[in-house]
Design a protein around this motif. Structure first.
Motif, PDB file in Angstrom:
ATOM      1  N   SER A 195      35.095  19.407  72.642  1.00 24.85           N
ATOM      2  CA  SER A 195      33.772  19.432  73.327  1.00 24.85           C
ATOM      3  C   SER A 195      34.359  19.101  74.821  1.00 24.85           C
ATOM      4  CB  SER A 195      32.822  18.265  73.285  1.00 24.85           C
ATOM      5  OG  SER A 195      33.539  17.049  73.270  1.00 24.85           O
ATOM      6  N   THR A 196      35.450  18.236  75.109  1.00 25.84           N
ATOM      7  CA  THR A 196      35.817  18.285  76.622  1.00 25.84           C
ATOM      8  C   THR A 196      36.709  19.694  76.722  1.00 25.84           C
ATOM      9  OG1 THR A 196      36.740  16.180  76.055  1.00 25.84           O
ATOM     10  CG2 THR A 196      38.001  17.047  77.854  1.00 25.84           C
ATOM     11  N   LEU A 197      37.428  20.298  75.985  1.00 26.32           N
ATOM     12  CA  LEU A 197      37.891  21.755  76.139  1.00 26.32           C
ATOM     13  C   LEU A 197      36.693  22.704  76.644  1.00 26.32           C
ATOM     14  CD1 LEU A 197      39.969  23.943  76.535  1.00 26.32           C
ATOM     15  CD2 LEU A 197      39.979  24.054  73.950  1.00 26.32           C
ATOM     16  N   LYS A 198      35.703  22.568  75.846  1.00 27.46           N
ATOM     17  CA  LYS A 198      34.333  23.404  76.275  1.00 27.46           C
ATOM     18  C   LYS A 198      33.918  23.302  77.561  1.00 27.46           C
ATOM     19  CE  LYS A 198      32.823  23.908  71.445  1.00 27.46           C
ATOM     20  NZ  LYS A 198      31.398  24.002  70.542  1.00 27.46           N
ATOM     21  N   SER A 199      33.887  22.075  77.922  1.00 28.39           N
ATOM     22  CA  SER A 199      33.539  21.616  79.164  1.00 28.39           C
ATOM     23  C   SER A 199      34.315  22.222  80.508  1.00 28.39           C
ATOM     24  CB  SER A 199      33.315  20.060  79.638  1.00 28.39           C
ATOM     25  OG  SER A 199      32.650  19.770  80.674  1.00 28.39           O
ATOM     26  N   GLU A 200      35.474  21.947  80.024  1.00 28.92           N
ATOM     27  CA  GLU A 200      36.688  22.623  81.222  1.00 28.92           C
ATOM     28  C   GLU A 200      36.359  24.177  81.205  1.00 28.92           C
ATOM     29  OE1 GLU A 200      38.394  21.061  83.018  1.00 28.92           O
ATOM     30  OE2 GLU A 200      39.138  19.117  82.353  1.00 28.92           O
ATOM     31  N   ILE A 201      36.295  24.808  80.040  1.00 29.01           N
ATOM     32  CA  ILE A 201      36.054  26.341  80.095  1.00 29.01           C
ATOM     33  C   ILE A 201      34.568  26.510  80.786  1.00 29.01           C
ATOM     34  CG2 ILE A 201      35.799  28.346  78.767  1.00 29.01           C
ATOM     35  CD1 ILE A 201      37.693  26.789  76.477  1.00 29.01           C
ATOM     36  N   SER A 202      33.549  25.777  80.608  1.00 27.02           N
ATOM     37  CA  SER A 202      32.602  26.095  81.236  1.00 27.02           C
ATOM     38  C   SER A 202      32.732  26.058  82.875  1.00 27.02           C
ATOM     39  CB  SER A 202      31.384  25.118  80.710  1.00 27.02           C
ATOM     40  OG  SER A 202      30.251  25.375  81.272  1.00 27.02           O
ATOM     41  N   LYS A 203      33.329  25.128  83.300  1.00 31.54           N
ATOM     42  CA  LYS A 203      33.438  25.125  84.533  1.00 31.54           C
ATOM     43  C   LYS A 203      34.313  26.017  85.080  1.00 31.54           C
ATOM     44  CE  LYS A 203      33.489  19.885  84.662  1.00 31.54           C
ATOM     45  NZ  LYS A 203      34.364  18.618  84.587  1.00 31.54           N
ATOM     46  N   LEU A 204      35.314  26.169  84.502  1.00 36.08           N
ATOM     47  CA  LEU A 204      36.138  27.477  85.019  1.00 36.08           C
ATOM     48  C   LEU A 204      35.471  28.794  84.943  1.00 36.08           C
ATOM     49  CD1 LEU A 204      38.956  28.617  85.898  1.00 36.08           C
ATOM     50  CD2 LEU A 204      39.777  28.611  83.545  1.00 36.08           C
ATOM     51  N   ARG A 205      34.480  28.991  83.980  1.00 42.34           N
ATOM     52  CA  ARG A 205      33.934  30.229  83.996  1.00 42.34           C
ATOM     53  C   ARG A 205      32.895  30.463  85.041  1.00 42.34           C
ATOM     54  NH1 ARG A 205      31.579  29.271  79.025  1.00 42.34           N
ATOM     55  NH2 ARG A 205      32.932  30.902  77.894  1.00 42.34           N
TER      56      ARG A 205
END
Length: 376
Positions: A266-276
């Protein structure tokens, strides 16, 4: 406070730090004390490394600063010739590409390798104006014993960053140095103005793609023609996506990014979401991959190695790939790139041969790509 008193006070502060690793609050500027902390692994009597003169000359002529600086260098040479000064231009890693010294300063500069080819980044030279300027990206003055190396305590140095006005990329530094008793506040102001003048004449940046990843040396990302401020983590993710254009599953990206670290999906998903969000939605999922045209200096480097385009390889390699990254896959690529570059560019051996040799020690993830790139 007179210059002599300031020098004595600074010398006392330096000795106190070197001997006890302690400083009283406000004894020295925060930028200097922070640099001293970073420089503790650099021995105080170590001579600054000096690179091959031929390679340095080539890098200078290929530098984006070279043609842009011609007019200002004429003015600078006149100033240096009239005083007891030495001037220098460095690349983004702190390597001096060009220097000019008055007769009084020529021997002094040569004694400490403040000449073309000298490596004056903090990691090589400790606290100094060139290295500190690269860290802060601001004009700096380093006076006498503010230098971490004791053999530079007779010097005062002023440096200013040369920053591309279009992309915000730091392309080098401009430095003016003399002996400590010649210090004047006008020194920093003068060098700052010259650096800005050089920057205005830098060539217009032509984008290689909508998204550009410059990760060798000083990392920066250009998106739609503008520099995009990103965290190290976001830079790592972009590197991994660029290295895997077909895409990665969430688990594969997590393994490549974090390895054995206890970080949740979920932490990785959050990072990807911010980058997206920063890339206006240009990251697909299932699998995760970039949906925007992308150019990366480290993948381009492999193409020049494959074709044995030595000149372009020199131009592209500005330093290690994301030197602060602990991502397992990025680390493997960094070690392989550094090994190949150090062996090929410094001993002039066949590039393809070095790639094959590097295959022997490369990690499995990198080795397959090395073989693929070297064989094409």
């Amino acid at each position: 406070m007179s210059l002599k008193q300031r020098r004595q006070t600074t010398e006392q502060q330096w000795h106190r730090f070197v001997e006890n690793k302690r400083l009283k609050p406000r004894e020295v500027p925060k930028t200097i004390s922070a640099s001293w902390q970073r420089s503790q692994s650099v021995h105080t009597t170590k001579l600054v490394p000096l690179e091959d003169p031929y390679e340095t000359k080539y890098r200078w002529h290929e530098s984006v600063i070279h043609s842009s600086a011609k007019q200002e260098l004429g003015h600078l040479i006149d100033i240096v010739s009239e005083g007891e000064l030495v001037a220098a231009i460095s690349d983004p890693s702190g390597r001096l590409l060009w220097t000019y010294a008055s007769k009084h300063m020529q021997d002094r500069a040569a004694d400490v390798n403040f000449v073309a080819g000298g490596r004056w980044g903090e990691q090589s030279a400790g606290t100094n104006a060139v290295g500190l300027c690269l860290v802060t990206k601001k004009p700096v003055t380093v006076f006498s014993a503010e230098h971490f190396h004791s053999n530079l305590h007779e010097w005062v140095c002023y440096a200013a960053p040369i920053i591309h006005p279009q992309t915000g990329k730091l392309v080098g530094t401009l430095d003016l140095s003399s002996t400590w008793e010649k210090h004047t506040p006008l020194g920093q102001a003068a060098i700052e103005q010259m650096a800005k003048s050089i920057a205005k004449k830098l060539p217009i940046h032509t984008p290689q793609a909508e998204l550009e990843l410059h990760m060798l040396g000083q990392p920066h990302v250009i998106y739609q023609g503008k520099t995009l401020p990103l965290s190290l983590r976001h830079c790592e993710i972009l590197c991994l996506l660029a290295l895997n254009p077909r895409g990665l599953s969430l688990n594969a990206l997590h393994d490549a990014l974090y390895g054995d670290q206890k970080v949740t999906l979920s932490t990785l998903k959050s990072e990807i979401s911010k980058l997206r969000g920063l890339l206006h939605g240009q990251i697909d999922s299932r699998p995760y991959r970039l949906s925007v045209s992308c150019w990366a200096d480290f993948t381009e480097l492999w193409s020049t190695i494959r074709t044995q385009d030595v000149e372009q390889t020199f131009s592209l390699y500005q330093g290690s790939l994301l030197s602060n990254s602990v991502s397992p896959e990025v680390e493997q690529w960094r070690h392989c790139i550094d090994a190949i570059m150090s062996k090929s560019l410094h001993s002039c051996v066949d590039l393809a041969q070095v790639v094959r040799q590097c295959n022997m020690s490369a990690g499995e993830l990198v080795r397959d790509r090395l073989i693929e790139l070297a064989s094409h």
